[in-house]
Design a protein around this motif. Structure first.
Motif, PDB file in Angstrom:
ATOM      1  N   PHE A 156      74.396  30.942  48.492  1.00  0.00           N
ATOM      2  CA  PHE A 156      73.468  32.195  48.452  1.00  0.00           C
ATOM      3  C   PHE A 156      72.154  31.562  48.086  1.00  0.00           C
ATOM      4  O   PHE A 156      71.903  31.120  47.000  1.00  0.00           O
ATOM      5  CB  PHE A 156      73.918  33.040  47.414  1.00  0.00           C
ATOM      6  CG  PHE A 156      73.330  34.559  47.416  1.00  0.00           C
ATOM      7  CD1 PHE A 156      73.855  35.638  48.443  1.00  0.00           C
ATOM      8  CD2 PHE A 156      72.074  34.767  46.707  1.00  0.00           C
ATOM      9  CE1 PHE A 156      73.301  36.810  48.395  1.00  0.00           C
ATOM     10  CE2 PHE A 156      71.859  36.049  46.821  1.00  0.00           C
ATOM     11  CZ  PHE A 156      72.387  37.048  47.680  1.00  0.00           C
ATOM     12  N   HIS A 194      75.199  39.535  52.068  1.00  0.00           N
ATOM     13  CA  HIS A 194      75.321  38.258  51.848  1.00  0.00           C
ATOM     14  C   HIS A 194      73.852  37.486  51.596  1.00  0.00           C
ATOM     15  O   HIS A 194      73.943  36.225  52.139  1.00  0.00           O
ATOM     16  CB  HIS A 194      76.350  37.508  52.331  1.00  0.00           C
ATOM     17  CG  HIS A 194      77.719  38.235  52.540  1.00  0.00           C
ATOM     18  ND1 HIS A 194      78.473  38.287  51.525  1.00  0.00           N
ATOM     19  CD2 HIS A 194      78.351  38.649  53.705  1.00  0.00           C
ATOM     20  CE1 HIS A 194      79.627  39.117  51.727  1.00  0.00           C
ATOM     21  NE2 HIS A 194      79.521  39.335  53.028  1.00  0.00           N
ATOM     22  N   SER A 195      72.890  38.125  51.566  1.00  0.00           N
ATOM     23  CA  SER A 195      71.531  37.461  51.624  1.00  0.00           C
ATOM     24  C   SER A 195      70.356  38.488  51.027  1.00  0.00           C
ATOM     25  O   SER A 195      70.767  39.532  51.170  1.00  0.00           O
ATOM     26  CB  SER A 195      71.212  37.279  53.306  1.00  0.00           C
ATOM     27  OG  SER A 195      69.617  36.703  53.212  1.00  0.00           O
ATOM     28  N   TYR A 235      75.531  42.370  48.266  1.00  0.00           N
ATOM     29  CA  TYR A 235      77.268  42.164  48.430  1.00  0.00           C
ATOM     30  C   TYR A 235      77.488  42.316  50.013  1.00  0.00           C
ATOM     31  O   TYR A 235      78.259  41.626  50.506  1.00  0.00           O
ATOM     32  CB  TYR A 235      77.700  43.458  47.713  1.00  0.00           C
ATOM     33  CG  TYR A 235      79.186  43.507  48.022  1.00  0.00           C
ATOM     34  CD1 TYR A 235      80.040  42.834  47.200  1.00  0.00           C
ATOM     35  CD2 TYR A 235      79.662  44.562  48.881  1.00  0.00           C
ATOM     36  CE1 TYR A 235      81.520  43.053  47.489  1.00  0.00           C
ATOM     37  CE2 TYR A 235      80.793  45.038  48.901  1.00  0.00           C
ATOM     38  CZ  TYR A 235      82.009  44.004  48.272  1.00  0.00           C
ATOM     39  OH  TYR A 235      83.365  44.156  48.405  1.00  0.00           O
TER      40      TYR A 235
END
Length: 654
Positions: free
Chosen positions: A74, A194-195, A191
């Motif tokens: 992340f 994912h970025s 969530y």
């Protein structure tokens, strides 16, 4: 170009640090020279960037300045997304900030916190630039909280005043409510996508829209949850009902910061954010319905409050609330370009009106009650004529900048209603139409009560009335020019020339601007077409009503107040939002706190666990103490008794 963009955003930061920490070294003149020079440099480079994009020599820049950290794949970084949307915002923010900086030299000349103020407003500009130039949600949140912090410091700048401290705390707390929703939205984005990078999130929007939030019944779309959470943050920053209550009280700060907050920085952050997130909002009809409903309610009902208020700055503040509602309505109708266009024109004439009000306040020896003014036109001609330009732009008088943006906005909402594009579009159309009348009424009520009619000030004030010095009226003139012409000059490229391009993505079936653009034939034809709609005539009716009530028949307002006491009290008490917040929410919160303190802290923790255990040990010690007599035969007897008991146990269980 990365070096240019870094210069734009870092110049105000460096100037703020120098003015704030080295104030004694550089002095008062050095503080304002450094900050004005830095913001001026940012404006020149921002305008250059905008021009290069307009002529097609510069494309979209999306790059990382540096990596902050990476965890489990992340990535979090600091970077810039410079497209036509951000370039326009950068130019507007830096120009208005530059005018406010110059104006401050005259307005705050005798203030003991002169250098501190320049440091604050320069830092405010830096935070807003970080917000509009960001290419990821982390940096967006940094700028978001930065403008919130600076608004707290600037609203409470005169911290010796209890009212200023209360207003600053009120702004801070109300915005924390909105920021809670904003953080929820960002967390949900992280969530599901994912970025936190805009490009990656926008690319993942179709997949996010397919998710639901089980086990809630009915299952909510994940995109709806994200967009509503983000809009709750915008409701706080851009002062939408019911999180609007902090904005009128922000008038406790010095006038220059009122202009900066209301015109180009904090309150526009929420509108900009929703426009930037349009690729997400277009996937949620429910979120758009909420946006248009809240915006319409804000546009009409907060505008009505300006009709009964007598503080010159607060009337303009209620105007800001109403115009922000207009912008939110355009966002809810998927007319994002119209919302940003109105944001741009509004920035110029609203900054002009606030700074003109500051000029009046200085001339009136810091008197802000319009009932003690009147007839200032002949004493302050430059302030009057520039105020008139700002007022005509605000009401949308044909040919002025506000006319083009407001009329296009109302037409966009009308088109959305006709196409049944989003729920509440009909309600929104009604609110913005009636709001056109209300806007003209409170705006020219201000003009007539301040500059026309009977002179109501005391003799001492009248003898010392004069036009403000050049360092104050020059920014007024410079702001009056775009308030007059910027709408006509930019409506063709910005609204109907595909200016925003990929900056604001709208689904084809929702593209209101495309449908309006089919009938657009230039600024002059736009005026002629607008004369066929009721908007202009409602505005003229508002002006005529203000003239009748406050010049021709000044006894009428008092007569209406006596005949409609319930309505007047409702407006005078601002729909009792402040009362509700103070006596229900704040009092309820204090009651809950007292309950936890009395029951949880005093009774359970102190009474049972701490003091209770201490009393138990004390009682047990008192009992055991009697067993320690000090006589040997007592101990021998106890040993015999114990041994006998042990032997009896063994015999019985053998």
């Amino acid at each position: 170009m990365q070096g240019v963009y870094l210069t734009i955003v870092l110049a105000p930061l460096i100037a703020a640090i120098v003015a704030g920490l080295a104030g004694r070294v550089v002095g008062r003149q050095g503080a304002h020279a450094i900050t004005i020079g830095a913001v001026g440099l940012s404006f020149v480079l921002s305008a250059y960037t905008l021009w290069q994009m307009l002529v097609g020599r510069l494309g979209v820049y999306d790059g990382t300045v540096y990596q902050w950290f990476v965890t489990d794949g992340f990535q979090l970084q600091i970077g810039f997304l410079i497209d036509r949307l951000s370039a326009l915002m950068m130019t507007v923010v830096t120009f208005v900030s530059l005018m406010v900086h110059v104006y401050t030299v005259g307005y705050m000349h005798d203030d003991a916190g002169y250098q501190r103020f320049f440091s604050y407003i320069s830092l405010f500009t830096f935070a807003m630039l970080m917000l509009v130039m960001s290419n990821n949600f982390l940096q967006l949140f940094f700028g978001w909280e930065g403008v919130g912090l600076m608004s707290y410091l600037l609203i409470g700048f005169w911290y010796e005043r209890p009212t200023a401290n209360f207003a600053a705390l009120k702004a801070f707390i109300v915005n924390r409510v909105g920021d809670f929703g904003f953080l929820l939205g960002i967390a949900a984005i992280a969530y599901f996508a994912h970025s936190l990078d805009y490009t990656a999130v926008f690319r993942a929007a179709p997949q996010i829209a397919m998710h639901t939030l089980a086990p809630w019944e009915p299952n909510w779309s994940a995109m709806t949850f994200i967009c509503i959470s983000l809009f709750v943050g915008a409701m706080g920053k851009s002062a939408q009902v019911p999180l609007h209550v902090w904005l009128p009280d922000s008038m406790e700060g010095p006038t220059p910061i009122s202009a900066l907050i209301h015109a180009a920085t904090m309150v526009t952050a929420g509108i900009f954010m929703v426009a930037r997130m349009s690729p997400l909002f277009e996937w949620s009809r429910t979120a758009l319905a909420l946006v248009i409903f809240v915006g319409a309610t804000t546009a009409l009902f907060t505008g009505l409050l300006g009709v009964v208020n007598n503080d010159i700055k607060r009337v303009i503040a209620y105007s800001t609330l109403s115009q922000l509602g207009y912008m939110a309505v355009a966002l809810g109708a998927s007319a994002y370009g119209v919302a940003i266009f109105h944001l741009m024109t509004h920035a110029f004439f609203k900054a002009l009106l606030f700074l003109a009000a500051g000029s009046v306040i200085l001339a009136m020896h810091h008197e802000q009650d319009m009932r003690r003014m009147g007839g200032l036109r002949r004493y302050m001609p430059i302030t009057y004529w520039t105020s008139l330009v700002g007022a005509l732009a605000l009401i949308g008088f044909p040919g002025f900048s506000g006319f083009y943006s407001k009329d296009a906005l109302i037409e966009a909402v009308h088109e959305a209603w006709r196409a049944q594009q989003v729920p509440f579009a009909g309600y929104a159309y009604f609110c913005v139409l009636v709001g056109a009348f209300v806007t003209a009424l409170y705006t020219f009520r201000l003009i007539f009560m301040t500059f026309h009619g009977t002179e109501r000030m005391d003799q001492h004030t009248r003898e010392h009335l004069h036009e403000s010095p050049w360092v104050i009226w020059v920014p007024l003139v410079l702001l009056a020019v775009p308030s007059l012409v910027i709408g006509a000059l930019t409506i063709t490229p910005v609204l109907f020339g595909g200016y925003f391009g990929p900056s604001i993505l709208v689904m084809p079936q929702h593209d209101v601007l495309a449908r309006l653009g089919e009938e657009f034939r230039g600024p002059l034809q736009f005026i002629l077409d607008a004369l066929k709609s009721p908007t202009v005539y409602l505005a003229l009716a508002g002006v005529a009503t203000a003239w009748l009530f406050y010049l021709k028949r000044p006894e009428l307002p008092e007569m209406f107040r006596r005949r409609l006491p319930l309505l007047y009290d409702l407006l005078d008490h601002k729909y009792y939002f402040d009362w509700f917040n103070e006596h229900v929410i704040a009092a309820g919160t204090r009651a809950i706190g007292r309950g936890f303190w009395q029951l949880g802290d005093r009774f359970v923790i102190d009474g049972v666990f701490v003091n209770g255990s201490a009393r138990t040990v004390d009682w047990l010690g008192a009992v055991v103490r009697h067993l320690q007599s000090g006589y040997l035969y007592h101990y021998a007897f106890a040993m015999i008794i114990g041994l006998s008991a042990l032997l009896a146990y063994l015999l019985l269980h053998s």
